[in-house]
Write a protein that holds these residues in place. Structure first.
Motif, mmCIF file in Angstrom:
data_model
loop_
_atom_site.group_PDB
_atom_site.id
_atom_site.type_symbol
_atom_site.label_atom_id
_atom_site.label_comp_id
_atom_site.label_asym_id
_atom_site.label_seq_id
_atom_site.Cartn_x
_atom_site.Cartn_y
_atom_site.Cartn_z
ATOM 1 N N CYS A 79 0.834 -1.208 0.000
ATOM 2 C CA CYS A 79 0.000 0.000 0.000
ATOM 3 C C CYS A 79 0.869 1.258 0.000
ATOM 4 N N ARG A 80 1.984 1.201 0.722
ATOM 5 C CA ARG A 80 2.875 2.359 0.737
ATOM 6 C C ARG A 80 3.452 2.612 -0.659
ATOM 7 N N ARG A 81 3.835 1.558 -1.354
ATOM 8 C CA ARG A 81 4.401 1.709 -2.703
ATOM 9 C C ARG A 81 3.401 2.319 -3.673
ATOM 10 N N HIS A 82 2.130 1.933 -3.510
ATOM 11 C CA HIS A 82 1.111 2.356 -4.474
ATOM 12 C C HIS A 82 0.306 3.558 -3.982
ATOM 13 N N GLY A 83 0.645 4.120 -2.840
ATOM 14 C CA GLY A 83 -0.080 5.277 -2.324
ATOM 15 C C GLY A 83 -1.520 4.975 -1.984
ATOM 16 N N VAL A 84 -1.773 3.802 -1.390
ATOM 17 C CA VAL A 84 -3.129 3.340 -1.069
ATOM 18 C C VAL A 84 -3.354 3.439 0.436
ATOM 19 N N ARG A 85 -4.519 3.949 0.847
ATOM 20 C CA ARG A 85 -4.870 3.965 2.269
ATOM 21 C C ARG A 85 -5.198 2.541 2.719
ATOM 22 N N LEU A 86 -4.590 2.116 3.808
ATOM 23 C CA LEU A 86 -4.786 0.743 4.296
ATOM 24 C C LEU A 86 -5.733 0.744 5.495
ATOM 25 N N CYS A 87 -6.764 -0.082 5.423
ATOM 26 C CA CYS A 87 -7.698 -0.309 6.530
ATOM 27 C C CYS A 87 -7.725 -1.812 6.827
ATOM 28 N N VAL A 88 -7.816 -2.166 8.101
ATOM 29 C CA VAL A 88 -7.802 -3.583 8.454
ATOM 30 C C VAL A 88 -8.844 -3.892 9.513
ATOM 31 N N ASP A 89 -9.343 -5.106 9.440
ATOM 32 C CA ASP A 89 -10.149 -5.689 10.509
ATOM 33 C C ASP A 89 -9.171 -6.406 11.432
ATOM 34 N N ALA A 90 -8.962 -5.835 12.644
ATOM 35 C CA ALA A 90 -8.051 -6.427 13.628
ATOM 36 C C ALA A 90 -8.824 -6.980 14.819
#
Length: 558
Positions: free
Chosen positions: A354-365
């Motif tokens: 996600c960092r490489r592609h400039g994507v916001r990361l959201c996770v179910d933790a």
């Protein structure tokens, strides 16, 4: 004067009330303990069961006393129960059954269990478990000495007790017409495990290996019972600040927002934030909870694409990279701990891509936070709950975040995360009791807990993943290998001839709660063991043997 060499206890129905003070169990090693053994021996096998003539000293020394090892039960400094064992041949059974070895299964070293005697007030098996505890102490001692087979010569009137302890009859009756005895045996590893299980049940305990609700520590239970406080009061606000700080330290996130609700509501709050972004997203699914994220996206009408993998299939760097290059999403949403299968989706892989592609990361933790060390740095939004691996009561939803949230006033009030900051984290009513329980749950040694979970997980995998005897049909397979699994979450795919619902219900009657009732587990005939919350290590040690028994198979000795 000598006792008859049998395992013989008086009838176990005439008991008094259970004493309030605790019993202790040990191997006898003190002179006064051996003297007390001789006197209990006399009361039991002379005065109560007239197997020997009385004597003025009112003490009876067993003819094998010098070779015996005694497990004893003590109450307020008084000996109230005993059981003896010896591994030296000839056994008492050798004298009664001259061709004893012909009746025995293959084994390395046998021992004989004898002289079970318990004071009347302590005989109620289901209340006191004295029989089980004595047997367990003795079994563990002789197991450590290299013995693998236990033999008894049991009076016929106590057959039910012996079978309850796990012994099986072999050979003909021995003794006399007036005093017949049945030779019985058990593999000592099974004996130790069976006695441990009986000890566990005798305390009235049930062990939860569910993903939720989880077993909770006494400190957590007591915290919930505190008097309620106003959610606007200083006591609640100070506690909330402490809990938020601990959650950030545990996760590596910049902030933690807490509100009444479940993991589903926490994920709705994340979906609400995503609904205010420009651009489509990518949702990854390789299990039930990935499918639920897709359902959240659909219900919120979020523009998105799905990267679906088979349930239990790990996410590969190649598949992720291809999806990101093809779809060019603005955001990505994935489950970190896919509880349905036990899969651990690689956070490092997701974060780097996600960092490489400039994507916001959201996770179910939801099932990841607290289960093992977690570093959510670089994650915009993550959902969690007060229950599950955090080990508190369900009822509090948690959203951890890094960076700015969408402006206030554009989402339903219950999930408008930007409204929390101007309200000191309390935009509306919160439960001070649930918050107190969560604070208590967070106050443990997390490093030690994670270590214990990994160790127990490895042991379970060694036992449950081992090859069974060639004559057995393999009853299950562990769905996800340890390389890709979240430690402490094992999903067992059962063979078609077994029913997870039947085995799960049978285990629950035996004191073990496993996951099987969810629709997605029943549809796939899966059974699940989860080490979340304050799981019981003693019960876990017994669980594999009880699971194998319920499935009708025998596990090889570890």
């Amino acid at each position: 004067m000598n006792t008859t060499a049998t395992l013989s206890a008086p009838d176990s129905e005439a008991e008094g009330d259970r004493p309030q003070t605790a019993l202790s169990f040990k191997i006898a090693d003190q002179a006064w303990e051996f003297e007390a053994i001789h006197r209990l021996n006399y009361r039991t096998f002379v005065e109560e069961i007239p197997q020997h003539a009385p004597n003025a000293a009112r003490r009876l020394v067993d003819r094998f006393h010098d070779e015996n090892t005694y497990a004893i039960a003590l109450h307020e400094g008084e000996l109230v129960g005993m059981i003896a064992g010896r591994s030296a041949r000839p056994f008492s059974l050798d004298g009664k059954l001259p061709d004893l070895d012909r009746h025995l299964p293959p084994h390395q070293r046998a021992m004989e269990v004898r002289l079970l005697a318990v004071a009347p007030a302590f005989r109620n098996f289901h209340k006191h478990g004295v029989f089980a505890r004595l047997s367990g102490v003795l079994a563990r001692h002789f197991r450590a000495q290299g013995c693998d087979l236990a033999l008894i010569s049991g009076t016929l009137r106590q057959t039910r007790l012996y079978r309850h302890l796990g012994f099986q009859p072999f050979g003909p009756l021995v003794g006399s017409a007036e005093a017949p005895y049945q030779p019985m045996l058990m593999r000592l590893p099974d004996y130790a495990a069976h006695c441990a299980h009986l000890e566990f049940l005798s305390d009235g305990r049930h062990a939860s290996f569910l993903p939720g609700p989880v077993a909770m520590s006494e400190a957590v239970v007591q915290a919930l019972a505190e008097p309620a406080h106003s959610h606007r009061g200083s006591q609640h606000l100070l506690r909330l600040a402490r809990v938020r700080e601990r959650l950030c330290a545990l996760s590596g996130s910049e902030d933690a927002l807490i509100f009444p609700g479940t993991g589903t509501l926490a994920n709705d709050a994340i979906a609400g934030q995503l609904s205010l972004l420009d651009g489509a997203g990518l949702v990854i699914s390789n299990g039930e909870f990935g499918e639920r994220l897709l359902d959240h996206a659909r219900r919120w009408r979020l523009p998105h694409q799905a990267l679906r993998l088979d349930w239990g299939q790990p996410l590969s760097a190649e598949a992720l990279e291809q999806a990101l290059q093809t779809q060019r999403p603005a955001w990505l949403w994935a489950v970190l701990s896919e509880t349905s299968t036990g899969m651990r989706n690689d956070l490092g892989l997701l974060r780097a891509a996600c960092r490489r592609h400039g994507v916001r990361l959201c996770v179910d933790a939801v099932s990841a936070l607290g289960q093992q060390a977690l570093d959510l740095r670089g994650v915009w939004l993550a959902s969690a709950v007060s229950g599950k691996a955090l080990g508190a009561f369900p009822g509090l939803a948690i959203v951890l975040h890094e960076g700015a949230l969408q402006p206030e006033g554009q989402l339903p009030r219950a999930i408008d995360l930007a409204a929390f900051a101007p309200a000191d984290g309390v935009p509306y009513t919160q439960s001070s009791n649930l918050l107190a329980a969560l604070e208590a749950a967070l106050g443990i040694d997390w490093t030690a807990r994670w270590r214990a979970v990994r160790s127990a997980d490895a042991q379970l995998r060694r036992v449950l993943g081992c090859s069974l005897s060639p004559s057995s049909t393999q009853p299950w397979r562990v769905l996800v290998s340890s390389e890709h699994a979240m430690p402490g979450i094992l999903t067992l795919a059962l063979a078609p001839h077994l029913q997870a619902a039947r085995i799960g219900a049978q285990l629950e009657r035996a004191g073990f709660k496993l996951a099987w009732q969810s629709a997605y587990l029943q549809q796939r005939n899966w059974l699940q063991i989860c080490l979340m919350g304050a799981w019981d290590a003693a019960a876990l040690a017994v669980l594999p043997a009880r699971l194998a028994q319920a499935a009708g198979v025998s596990l090889p000795e570890a």
